[in-house]
Motif scaffolding. Structure first.
Motif, PDB file in Angstrom:
ATOM      1  N   UNK A  32      -4.759   2.472  -5.716  1.00 26.33           N
ATOM      2  CA  UNK A  32      -3.846   1.342  -5.603  1.00 26.33           C
ATOM      3  C   UNK A  32      -2.893   1.543  -4.439  1.00 26.33           C
ATOM      4  N   UNK A  33      -2.376   0.424  -3.943  1.00 30.67           N
ATOM      5  CA  UNK A  33      -1.565   0.430  -2.740  1.00 30.67           C
ATOM      6  C   UNK A  33      -0.454  -0.595  -2.869  1.00 30.67           C
ATOM      7  N   UNK A  34       0.726  -0.258  -2.347  1.00 24.94           N
ATOM      8  CA  UNK A  34       1.856  -1.183  -2.338  1.00 24.94           C
ATOM      9  C   UNK A  34       2.546  -1.088  -0.981  1.00 24.94           C
ATOM     10  N   UNK A  35       2.955  -2.246  -0.461  1.00 25.05           N
ATOM     11  CA  UNK A  35       3.583  -2.326   0.864  1.00 25.05           C
ATOM     12  C   UNK A  35       4.910  -3.064   0.725  1.00 25.05           C
ATOM     13  N   UNK A  36       6.027  -2.319   0.870  1.00 23.72           N
ATOM     14  CA  UNK A  36       7.368  -2.891   0.767  1.00 23.72           C
ATOM     15  C   UNK A  36       8.060  -2.945   2.121  1.00 23.72           C
TER      16      UNK A  36
END
Length: 427
Positions: free
Chosen positions: A330-334
């Motif tokens: 999984x990946x998250x970009x803030x």
């Protein structure tokens, strides 16, 4: 409301003495309602191989591990009178209400109903799935960051076993929290469709949209490193002020073939900020996250499908249990901003927008459902993240990013590894 230890002990004893109580325990028929009792108890252990941030910093004990009773859920359910189903749930560990609602089935059809009270809002395949059957100990970053869980409200659902459409209006949680609470009033819709829905063969698609007001116009978007007991959020966009509304659009896909299950979700989140005369404090913030996971039932069992989510079966051989192995990425970009370089090489930079960081994570795990009431989980998590850090006179690299005109000194990589274990009792 707080439940005493003796009350919780009695509930656990009732579950343990019930013979092979794989489902709810039937209590009685009261007022033409068939009343039953369910429960879930989970205990977690995390070991942190920290990199940059001390993931156990909320407990200054010098240890690299943490353990905690995660949940102690007690639930009463009723069928009837008539076409009404109701539920009252409480988590004695978190001291908060769970599902507390009534559902009226139009024409007695379980796929056509009105619902009133507190319930999970119509978004996220992982969020709507049963907690006791989570594929991994920590939900994906996209679910933990953007998913809207239980809220007070009203919903209407119509569909069949193969498709469904749900619309909901909601407000705050039933359990009060110190201000600011995460969400104000809003609405949500979700559609799900399974063009293939046979035993051992399922193809599911889902689409959801959430739109709600923010409480006190402040929102903080951040995520833990795939460990619920971690004391740090290693990606963090800081406190967003002047936020009017928050919207999230999400897509889902799941495929089941025999003992294999693949699923994935993507969410795009937007914070609409009103103009207060400061361009940086009025700039909208957009972020996103996604995951894809695979699970294999080594012992051969397959999944069912109900209400637009998968259902996990009981073991074919209770004595040896149901064994699963799985992996998730999984990946998250803030990051939604740009760095404005300082006037000199040693001067701090400014940020136009917000740079909360980016995080990717691999999770591999094994699950064992033993007999009808026990589950054991073991996960290994590998995190790869990077984020800008703030320079202030009091703390040269403080882990406290502001989102407007912050002073940026350096970009830091943080790549911890985590071992997680869970013991679970349910009935």
């Amino acid at each position: 409301m707080k439940l005493s230890r003796s009350t919780l002990s009695v509930a656990l004893l009732a579950a343990l003495v019930a013979p092979a109580a794989h489902a709810e325990i039937a209590l009685d028929v009261i007022g033409n309602s068939e009343v039953s009792f369910e429960g879930l108890v989970q205990a977690d252990y995390n070991y942190f191989d920290s990199d940059f941030a001390n993931l156990n910093s909320d407990l200054p004990d010098g240890q690299d591990s943490d353990n905690e009773l995660r949940r102690a859920e007690l639930v009463l359910k009723g069928k009837g009178p008539g076409n009404i189903d109701w539920v009252v749930g409480y988590d004695a560990k978190a001291d908060k209400w769970l599902d507390v609602n009534a559902k009226y089935k139009l024409g007695g059809d379980a796929n056509h109903y009105f619902q009133l009270g507190q319930f999970k809002q119509p978004n996220s395949l992982e969020e709507l799935s049963s907690t006791k059957n989570n594929d991994f100990i920590s939900k994906a970053a996209v679910t933990n960051t953007y998913g809207v869980a239980r809220r007070l409200g009203a919903a209407y659902h119509y569909g069949t076993n193969d498709w469904g459409l749900t619309a909901s209006y909601f407000t705050h949680e039933l359990t009060e929290h110190p201000a600011p609470t995460p969400h104000g009033p809003g609405f949500g819709v979700r559609g799900n469709w399974a063009p293939i829905n046979d035993k051992g063969s399922i193809l599911h698609f889902g689409l959801s949209y959430m739109d709600f007001d923010t409480f006190q116009d402040t929102v903080r978007v951040r995520a833990r490193p795939q460990a619920d007991l971690a004391g740090q959020r290693i990606v963090d966009a800081g406190n967003m002020t002047n936020v009017d509304r928050q919207q999230t659009i999400g897509g889902e896909v799941m495929w089941v073939t025999g003992p294999f299950k693949l699923q994935g979700e993507y969410m795009q989140n937007s914070l609409d900020r009103y103009n207060n005369g400061n361009p940086r404090q009025s700039k909208d913030f957009d972020s996103s996250a996604w995951y894809v996971s695979g699970l294999w039932n080594i012992t051969g069992e397959t999944w069912g499908y109900k209400d637009g989510v998968p259902t996990t079966p009981l073991p074919d051989q209770p004595a040896s249990g149901l064994w699963q192995v799985g992996a998730r990425f999984d990946s998250i970009d803030l990051d939604d901003g740009t760095v404005i370089p300082g006037a000199t090489p040693i001067a701090a930079s400014a940020v136009d927008g917000a740079l909360g960081g980016q995080m990717d994570a691999w999770t591999v795990g094994v699950n064992w459902y033993w007999r009808s009431n026990f589950k054991f989980m073991l996960n290994y998590v590998m995190v790869d993240s990077s984020r800008y850090f703030v320079r202030t006179p009091a703390a040269p690299y403080a882990d406290n990013p502001a989102n407007n005109n912050v002073l940026v000194n350096r970009k830091v990589d943080d790549n911890p590894n985590i071992i997680e274990a869970r013991v679970q009792l349910y009935w």
